[in-house]
Design an enzyme around this catalytic site. Sequence first.
Site, PDB file in Angstrom:
ATOM      1  N   THR A 173       1.028  -0.883  -0.001  1.00  0.00           N
ATOM      2  CA  THR A 173       0.357   0.489   0.276  1.00  0.00           C
ATOM      3  C   THR A 173       1.658   0.906  -0.323  1.00  0.00           C
ATOM      4  O   THR A 173       2.268   1.342  -0.352  1.00  0.00           O
ATOM      5  CB  THR A 173      -1.318   0.190   1.399  1.00  0.00           C
ATOM      6  OG1 THR A 173      -1.882   1.098   1.127  1.00  0.00           O
ATOM      7  CG2 THR A 173       0.106  -0.217   2.339  1.00  0.00           C
ATOM      8  N   LYS A 181       4.461   1.275  -3.571  1.00  0.00           N
ATOM      9  CA  LYS A 181       3.880   1.137  -4.549  1.00  0.00           C
ATOM     10  C   LYS A 181       4.864   0.819  -6.304  1.00  0.00           C
ATOM     11  O   LYS A 181       4.596   0.374  -6.701  1.00  0.00           O
ATOM     12  CB  LYS A 181       1.870   1.118  -5.192  1.00  0.00           C
ATOM     13  CG  LYS A 181       1.090   0.749  -4.471  1.00  0.00           C
ATOM     14  CD  LYS A 181      -0.465   1.129  -4.946  1.00  0.00           C
ATOM     15  CE  LYS A 181      -0.987   0.727  -3.528  1.00  0.00           C
ATOM     16  NZ  LYS A 181      -2.900   0.653  -4.104  1.00  0.00           N
ATOM     17  N   ASN A 214       0.949  -4.070  -6.489  1.00  0.00           N
ATOM     18  CA  ASN A 214       0.052  -3.194  -6.119  1.00  0.00           C
ATOM     19  C   ASN A 214       0.118  -5.584  -4.732  1.00  0.00           C
ATOM     20  O   ASN A 214      -0.366  -5.508  -3.424  1.00  0.00           O
ATOM     21  CB  ASN A 214      -0.745  -2.891  -5.291  1.00  0.00           C
ATOM     22  CG  ASN A 214      -2.625  -3.939  -6.464  1.00  0.00           C
ATOM     23  OD1 ASN A 214      -2.151  -4.885  -6.553  1.00  0.00           O
ATOM     24  ND2 ASN A 214      -3.455  -3.890  -5.318  1.00  0.00           N
ATOM     25  N   ASP A 264      -5.888  -3.975  -8.256  1.00  0.00           N
ATOM     26  CA  ASP A 264      -6.578  -2.194  -8.075  1.00  0.00           C
ATOM     27  C   ASP A 264      -7.628  -2.324  -8.938  1.00  0.00           C
ATOM     28  O   ASP A 264      -8.757  -2.339  -8.548  1.00  0.00           O
ATOM     29  CB  ASP A 264      -5.959  -1.253  -8.339  1.00  0.00           C
ATOM     30  CG  ASP A 264      -4.998  -0.919  -6.359  1.00  0.00           C
ATOM     31  OD1 ASP A 264      -5.788  -1.486  -5.469  1.00  0.00           O
ATOM     32  OD2 ASP A 264      -4.019  -0.313  -6.354  1.00  0.00           O
ATOM     33  N   GLY A 309      -8.446  12.884 -11.301  1.00  0.00           N
ATOM     34  CA  GLY A 309      -7.419  12.000 -10.848  1.00  0.00           C
ATOM     35  C   GLY A 309      -6.248  11.485 -11.955  1.00  0.00           C
ATOM     36  O   GLY A 309      -7.056  11.251 -12.526  1.00  0.00           O
ATOM     37  N   ALA A 344      -3.147   6.415  -8.373  1.00  0.00           N
ATOM     38  CA  ALA A 344      -3.871   5.276  -8.037  1.00  0.00           C
ATOM     39  C   ALA A 344      -5.110   5.395  -8.843  1.00  0.00           C
ATOM     40  O   ALA A 344      -5.560   3.753  -9.627  1.00  0.00           O
ATOM     41  CB  ALA A 344      -5.352   6.565  -6.947  1.00  0.00           C
ATOM     42  N   ASN A 390      -7.485  16.171 -14.328  1.00  0.00           N
ATOM     43  CA  ASN A 390      -6.457  16.613 -13.418  1.00  0.00           C
ATOM     44  C   ASN A 390      -6.335  17.964 -13.028  1.00  0.00           C
ATOM     45  O   ASN A 390      -6.551  18.877 -13.772  1.00  0.00           O
ATOM     46  CB  ASN A 390      -4.894  15.922 -13.685  1.00  0.00           C
ATOM     47  CG  ASN A 390      -4.753  15.731 -12.805  1.00  0.00           C
ATOM     48  OD1 ASN A 390      -4.311  14.759 -11.501  1.00  0.00           O
ATOM     49  ND2 ASN A 390      -2.863  16.431 -11.929  1.00  0.00           N
ATOM     50  N   MET A 408     -12.612   6.163  -3.711  1.00  0.00           N
ATOM     51  CA  MET A 408     -11.663   4.947  -3.847  1.00  0.00           C
ATOM     52  C   MET A 408     -11.630   4.860  -2.360  1.00  0.00           C
ATOM     53  O   MET A 408     -10.845   3.836  -2.255  1.00  0.00           O
ATOM     54  CB  MET A 408     -10.320   5.144  -4.864  1.00  0.00           C
ATOM     55  CG  MET A 408     -10.633   4.858  -6.334  1.00  0.00           C
ATOM     56  SD  MET A 408      -8.583   4.639  -6.703  1.00  0.00           S
ATOM     57  CE  MET A 408      -9.056   4.591  -9.032  1.00  0.00           C
TER      58      MET A 408
END
Length: 285
Positions: free
Chosen positions: A72, A76, A97, A112, A137, A141, A161, A229
């Site tokens: 985490t 990553k 991950n 993910d 974003g 992630a 973004n 998320m």
Amino acid sequence: MNAHPAASGPAPDRYAVVGHPVEHSRSPTIHALFADQTGQALHYERLLAPLDGFEATLRAFAAAGAKGCNVTVPFKFEAFALATRRTERAELGGAVNTLRFDADGWVGDNTDGAGLVNDIQHNAARPLQGVQVLLVGAGGAAAGVLGSLMAARPAQVTVVNRSVDKAQALVASHAQLGQQLGVRLAAATLADAPATQDVVINATSSSLAGEASPVGAQVLRPGALVVDMMYGPKAQPFLDWAAAHGAEPRDGLGMLVEQAAEAFHFWRGVRPDTGPVLRAMRASL
């Protein structure tokens, strides 16, 4: 947490979630429930790594006979570099991950995106094929889930973004996949986010700051699915914003359980039933 330790046989296989911080992680509970359900003998723990000691922590854990780990924040990208082999989805996302410690090297995966897509399509019952998706974003992630979102064949994914250059770079890195799948990709600033999207996914850290939403309500088609998320109290302002504007809000707990199931299958070759585990985790929140 132990799950099905053998009374006189070999010790359960060891796994962990490695991060900084890590004490908040619900992964040990999730994997213990998966192990109980599937009859797999494993022990899953939390492993706090110093910010400057991730590799050393990992190598010591592997040397002690561990079989793998989840990774985490903020490690990553470091895990990606340490993997001797990587799955296609890990390569595409540029982050790892999940690690499996094989005899001939460490194999890196990124679960993910599959976790997010499985939660949206199965648990939320919202097919992604042919719809308009807004990914808010362009950091790690977002990079970790974009490829899996595209594989579900939406009509278009728009990445927005605060700094548009990061969104453009993420789109450029997935352009070839978009051509292969027939999925349109676009990049824009937060202010220029397109209107009337079917699915809106918040992959920013805005929820950690308690912000309601990084984008305006014009992005929402009536009845749109809006996913953060994050889960728990941190995600609530964003979910409340979505509900107040007629959207269907969903937090990241389902994604967490589904990505854990992907990791469990990657390690054990067994796919657990996520439904009862998600219900148990939801009840414990």
